[in-house]
Design a protein around this motif. Structure first.
Motif, PDB file in Angstrom:
ATOM      1  N   THR A 124       2.609 -10.281 -38.152  1.00  0.00           N
ATOM      2  CA  THR A 124       4.064 -10.095 -38.178  1.00  0.00           C
ATOM      3  C   THR A 124       4.541  -9.573 -39.526  1.00  0.00           C
ATOM      4  O   THR A 124       5.441  -8.727 -39.577  1.00  0.00           O
ATOM      5  CB  THR A 124       4.780 -11.423 -37.859  1.00  0.00           C
ATOM      6  OG1 THR A 124       4.387 -12.423 -38.802  1.00  0.00           O
ATOM      7  CG2 THR A 124       4.475 -11.893 -36.457  1.00  0.00           C
ATOM      8  N   THR A 125       3.966 -10.084 -40.604  1.00  0.00           N
ATOM      9  CA  THR A 125       4.397  -9.656 -41.940  1.00  0.00           C
ATOM     10  C   THR A 125       4.080  -8.184 -42.161  1.00  0.00           C
ATOM     11  O   THR A 125       4.915  -7.424 -42.677  1.00  0.00           O
ATOM     12  CB  THR A 125       3.732 -10.521 -43.022  1.00  0.00           C
ATOM     13  OG1 THR A 125       4.159 -11.887 -42.868  1.00  0.00           O
ATOM     14  CG2 THR A 125       4.105 -10.039 -44.415  1.00  0.00           C
ATOM     15  N   HIS A 126       2.886  -7.771 -41.779  1.00  0.00           N
ATOM     16  CA  HIS A 126       2.518  -6.366 -41.951  1.00  0.00           C
ATOM     17  C   HIS A 126       3.401  -5.465 -41.094  1.00  0.00           C
ATOM     18  O   HIS A 126       3.870  -4.423 -41.559  1.00  0.00           O
ATOM     19  CB  HIS A 126       1.045  -6.174 -41.586  1.00  0.00           C
ATOM     20  CG  HIS A 126       0.588  -4.750 -41.649  1.00  0.00           C
ATOM     21  ND1 HIS A 126       0.797  -3.948 -42.753  1.00  0.00           N
ATOM     22  CD2 HIS A 126      -0.052  -3.969 -40.730  1.00  0.00           C
ATOM     23  CE1 HIS A 126       0.299  -2.734 -42.523  1.00  0.00           C
ATOM     24  NE2 HIS A 126      -0.206  -2.726 -41.300  1.00  0.00           N
ATOM     25  N   LEU A 127       3.647  -5.868 -39.860  1.00  0.00           N
ATOM     26  CA  LEU A 127       4.489  -5.057 -38.979  1.00  0.00           C
ATOM     27  C   LEU A 127       5.901  -4.945 -39.534  1.00  0.00           C
ATOM     28  O   LEU A 127       6.501  -3.860 -39.537  1.00  0.00           O
ATOM     29  CB  LEU A 127       4.500  -5.673 -37.582  1.00  0.00           C
ATOM     30  CG  LEU A 127       5.341  -4.951 -36.524  1.00  0.00           C
ATOM     31  CD1 LEU A 127       4.936  -3.497 -36.378  1.00  0.00           C
ATOM     32  CD2 LEU A 127       5.231  -5.680 -35.173  1.00  0.00           C
ATOM     33  N   ASP A 346      -4.285   0.869 -34.737  1.00  0.00           N
ATOM     34  CA  ASP A 346      -3.360   2.003 -34.867  1.00  0.00           C
ATOM     35  C   ASP A 346      -1.980   1.470 -35.237  1.00  0.00           C
ATOM     36  O   ASP A 346      -1.083   1.380 -34.389  1.00  0.00           O
ATOM     37  CB  ASP A 346      -3.306   2.791 -33.556  1.00  0.00           C
ATOM     38  CG  ASP A 346      -2.446   4.056 -33.662  1.00  0.00           C
ATOM     39  OD1 ASP A 346      -1.983   4.373 -34.787  1.00  0.00           O
ATOM     40  OD2 ASP A 346      -2.225   4.701 -32.623  1.00  0.00           O
ATOM     41  N   ASP A 347      -1.810   1.135 -36.512  1.00  0.00           N
ATOM     42  CA  ASP A 347      -0.557   0.536 -36.978  1.00  0.00           C
ATOM     43  C   ASP A 347       0.649   1.401 -36.637  1.00  0.00           C
ATOM     44  O   ASP A 347       1.626   0.942 -36.043  1.00  0.00           O
ATOM     45  CB  ASP A 347      -0.573   0.328 -38.500  1.00  0.00           C
ATOM     46  CG  ASP A 347      -1.854  -0.239 -39.033  1.00  0.00           C
ATOM     47  OD1 ASP A 347      -2.910   0.367 -38.778  1.00  0.00           O
ATOM     48  OD2 ASP A 347      -1.808  -1.262 -39.739  1.00  0.00           O
ATOM     49  N   ILE A 348       0.571   2.644 -37.034  1.00  0.00           N
ATOM     50  CA  ILE A 348       1.721   3.529 -36.898  1.00  0.00           C
ATOM     51  C   ILE A 348       1.976   3.867 -35.430  1.00  0.00           C
ATOM     52  O   ILE A 348       3.133   3.976 -34.995  1.00  0.00           O
ATOM     53  CB  ILE A 348       1.530   4.794 -37.755  1.00  0.00           C
ATOM     54  CG1 ILE A 348       1.534   4.407 -39.248  1.00  0.00           C
ATOM     55  CG2 ILE A 348       2.615   5.828 -37.464  1.00  0.00           C
ATOM     56  CD1 ILE A 348       1.293   5.550 -40.206  1.00  0.00           C
ATOM     57  N   GLY A 349       0.917   3.993 -34.641  1.00  0.00           N
ATOM     58  CA  GLY A 349       1.101   4.227 -33.219  1.00  0.00           C
ATOM     59  C   GLY A 349       1.832   3.077 -32.542  1.00  0.00           C
ATOM     60  O   GLY A 349       2.681   3.289 -31.670  1.00  0.00           O
ATOM     61  N   MET A 350       1.530   1.849 -32.959  1.00  0.00           N
ATOM     62  CA  MET A 350       2.217   0.698 -32.387  1.00  0.00           C
ATOM     63  C   MET A 350       3.690   0.698 -32.784  1.00  0.00           C
ATOM     64  O   MET A 350       4.560   0.356 -31.967  1.00  0.00           O
ATOM     65  CB  MET A 350       1.547  -0.602 -32.836  1.00  0.00           C
ATOM     66  CG  MET A 350       2.132  -1.848 -32.181  1.00  0.00           C
ATOM     67  SD  MET A 350       1.997  -1.847 -30.361  1.00  0.00           S
ATOM     68  CE  MET A 350       0.217  -2.072 -30.167  1.00  0.00           C
ATOM     69  N   GLY A 352       5.392   3.318 -33.212  1.00  0.00           N
ATOM     70  CA  GLY A 352       5.974   4.314 -32.313  1.00  0.00           C
ATOM     71  C   GLY A 352       6.328   3.724 -30.963  1.00  0.00           C
ATOM     72  O   GLY A 352       7.371   4.062 -30.377  1.00  0.00           O
ATOM     73  N   ASN A 353       5.500   2.819 -30.451  1.00  0.00           N
ATOM     74  CA  ASN A 353       5.798   2.154 -29.178  1.00  0.00           C
ATOM     75  C   ASN A 353       7.065   1.306 -29.283  1.00  0.00           C
ATOM     76  O   ASN A 353       7.896   1.286 -28.364  1.00  0.00           O
ATOM     77  CB  ASN A 353       4.635   1.264 -28.757  1.00  0.00           C
ATOM     78  CG  ASN A 353       3.377   2.049 -28.400  1.00  0.00           C
ATOM     79  OD1 ASN A 353       3.441   3.253 -28.156  1.00  0.00           O
ATOM     80  ND2 ASN A 353       2.251   1.374 -28.378  1.00  0.00           N
ATOM     81  N   ILE A 354       7.197   0.613 -30.388  1.00  0.00           N
ATOM     82  CA  ILE A 354       8.384  -0.225 -30.594  1.00  0.00           C
ATOM     83  C   ILE A 354       9.626   0.637 -30.722  1.00  0.00           C
ATOM     84  O   ILE A 354      10.681   0.329 -30.148  1.00  0.00           O
ATOM     85  CB  ILE A 354       8.186  -1.114 -31.835  1.00  0.00           C
ATOM     86  CG1 ILE A 354       7.018  -2.087 -31.618  1.00  0.00           C
ATOM     87  CG2 ILE A 354       9.468  -1.874 -32.172  1.00  0.00           C
ATOM     88  CD1 ILE A 354       6.585  -2.819 -32.857  1.00  0.00           C
ATOM     89  N   TYR A 355       9.514   1.728 -31.454  1.00  0.00           N
ATOM     90  CA  TYR A 355      10.653   2.643 -31.595  1.00  0.00           C
ATOM     91  C   TYR A 355      11.077   3.204 -30.242  1.00  0.00           C
ATOM     92  O   TYR A 355      12.276   3.341 -29.965  1.00  0.00           O
ATOM     93  CB  TYR A 355      10.286   3.788 -32.540  1.00  0.00           C
ATOM     94  CG  TYR A 355      10.343   3.468 -34.014  1.00  0.00           C
ATOM     95  CD1 TYR A 355      10.441   2.163 -34.471  1.00  0.00           C
ATOM     96  CD2 TYR A 355      10.309   4.487 -34.960  1.00  0.00           C
ATOM     97  CE1 TYR A 355      10.491   1.881 -35.823  1.00  0.00           C
ATOM     98  CE2 TYR A 355      10.366   4.216 -36.320  1.00  0.00           C
ATOM     99  CZ  TYR A 355      10.450   2.915 -36.744  1.00  0.00           C
ATOM    100  OH  TYR A 355      10.514   2.647 -38.087  1.00  0.00           O
ATOM    101  N   ALA A 356      10.105   3.538 -29.422  1.00  0.00           N
ATOM    102  CA  ALA A 356      10.441   4.085 -28.099  1.00  0.00           C
ATOM    103  C   ALA A 356      11.219   3.055 -27.286  1.00  0.00           C
ATOM    104  O   ALA A 356      12.193   3.397 -26.596  1.00  0.00           O
ATOM    105  CB  ALA A 356       9.165   4.492 -27.373  1.00  0.00           C
TER     106      ALA A 356
END
Length: 417
Positions: A124-127, A346-350, A352-356
């Motif tokens: 959670t902290t990293h995200l 895939d940190d950044i890909g995840m 992207g999923n949240i942003y979508a």
């Protein structure tokens, strides 16, 4: 610092000279764990004396009584807890004063925040910190979470290192690194590190955060038996105050406590996008209790590893059972499950999923900001802790994991492969 860190003296600490000096200093102090002592010190610091609604006094009194009667606390442990209560009382005064002078703060709207929930030590902290690198978001740095309102005479400083609040946080971090140097590898606490919004419940003397500071079963029972909606509303008011002080106006937030408060979270933030991380609870427990056990060499007279294992295994189970019970009550269109292994792959890909899910465009600039954060904060930068659940705590991981079959059945991706 070495690439790998094995804390071989977890149960029987070998103290450094700095640690011995800290313990000796703590033993020289005489601290009053009374309401008058804590609130009196806060009034002297804040320069005002209106605490607002008196309901907080019962909760403050419970903490004071439980901690004052804890014979295992060292002097430096008592000082840490006393200072935390004074910090929260001081912030309460300054928040109340600001709201009185500027009632328009109540009209500020917190719109469509992105909120991370998940077990502690589950990414959670990293995200949170990764998304906070996107400058379109408003986030909560540690220094501001500790002191949301400047003290008298300190207003007007630029945000950041010139702010006395930032400087006080940096001094505390430097002291922490000297006394417990492995903490940076487990949980960084530098001033600009993006922190949990539950710290903003502190001035209302609420949240499960106090359980992390000292063994507090009476506090836990009080917290779990009371509706937390008023304290989430208080936190939201402080977020309004912070947003009123400076933008941007869309928040990114996170707190593991939300796992057992999902209905309250949705009630207070009805238009939030909620991202829930999922990780093997055994990995979470061994990480959390190793960190807490390491800290006990300073704040407790004896390191009690079996008690840590028992308390936090139970606490993690409580969090997870509430999540399993309440997950389907959330708005599915605004909720994303985040398996830990896929996030790490895939940190950044995840993100992207949240942003979508949140309807946030993943622009080229946003991607560049996230990639810059990743480059500046490589995993293991401060060293990697080697955990040994069986060797340190006397329980086999697979044995403990059986306790959480109910969770793996609901969220299969959390089970280790």
């Amino acid at each position: 610092m070495s690439a790998t860190i094995r804390i071989a003296d977890l149960a029987n600490p070998v103290l450094s000279d700095t640690q011995r000096m800290a313990l000796d200093y703590g033993d020289s102090l005489q601290l009053e764990f009374t309401e008058s002592a804590v609130l009196g010190q806060a009034i002297a610091t804040a320069g005002v004396d209106d605490f607002g609604d008196d309901g907080f006094r019962e909760r403050l009194g419970l903490l004071l009584n439980e901690w004052d009667s804890d014979a295992q606390l060292t002097g430096i442990g008592r000082l840490t807890l006393h200072n935390k209560l004074v910090q929260h009382a001081t912030s309460r005064l300054l928040i109340q004063d600001m709201l009185h002078k500027h009632p328009e703060i109540h009209e500020v709207e917190i719109r469509e925040p992105v909120i991370v929930a998940g077990l502690p030590r589950s990414g959670t902290t990293h995200l949170l910190n990764l998304m906070a690198a996107d400058t379109r978001f408003r986030s909560l740095p540690l220094w501001e979470s500790y002191e949301p309102v400047p003290r008298p005479g300190e207003a007007g400083h630029p945000r950041g290192p010139a702010d006395p609040r930032w400087q006080r946080c940096e001094e505390a971090w430097q002291g922490m690194q000297m006394s417990t140097p492995y903490l940076a590898a487990m949980h960084p606490m530098e001033p600009d590190h993006i922190h949990e919004e539950l710290e903003l419940m502190g001035p209302d003397f609420a949240s499960y955060n106090y359980e992390w500071l000292a063994p507090s079963p009476r506090w836990r029972d009080h917290y779990l038996s009371h509706d937390q909606t008023p304290h989430y509303e208080y936190m939201k008011t402080v977020l309004k105050l912070l947003q009123w002080q400076c933008g941007p106006n869309r928040w990114v937030l996170k707190c593991p406590q939300h796992m057992e408060q999902l209905p309250v979270l949705q009630k207070v933030f009805p238009d939030a996008t909620i991202a829930i991380t999922h990780r093997d609870p055994v990995a979470v427990i061994q990480s959390a209790i190793t960190m807490l056990g390491y800290g006990q060499r300073l704040n407790r007279k004896n390191v009690d590893l079996p008690a840590l294992l028992e308390y936090w295994s139970d606490r993690i189970e409580t969090l997870l059972r509430a999540c399993v019970r309440d997950r389907d009550s959330l708005d599915s269109a605004r909720t994303v499950d985040v398996p830990f292994d896929k996030f790490m792959a895939d940190d950044i890909g995840m993100v992207g999923n949240i942003y979508a899910c949140a309807g946030i465009p993943f622009t080229a600039q946003a991607r560049a900001e996230l990639e810059a954060f990743m480059a500046a904060h490589p995993r293991g930068k401060e060293g990697r802790i080697v955990y040994d659940l069986e060797g340190d705590f006397g329980v086999k991981p697979e044995q403990l994991r059986e306790r959480f079959d109910f969770y793996f059945e609901r969220f299969p991706a959390a089970r280790p492969r």
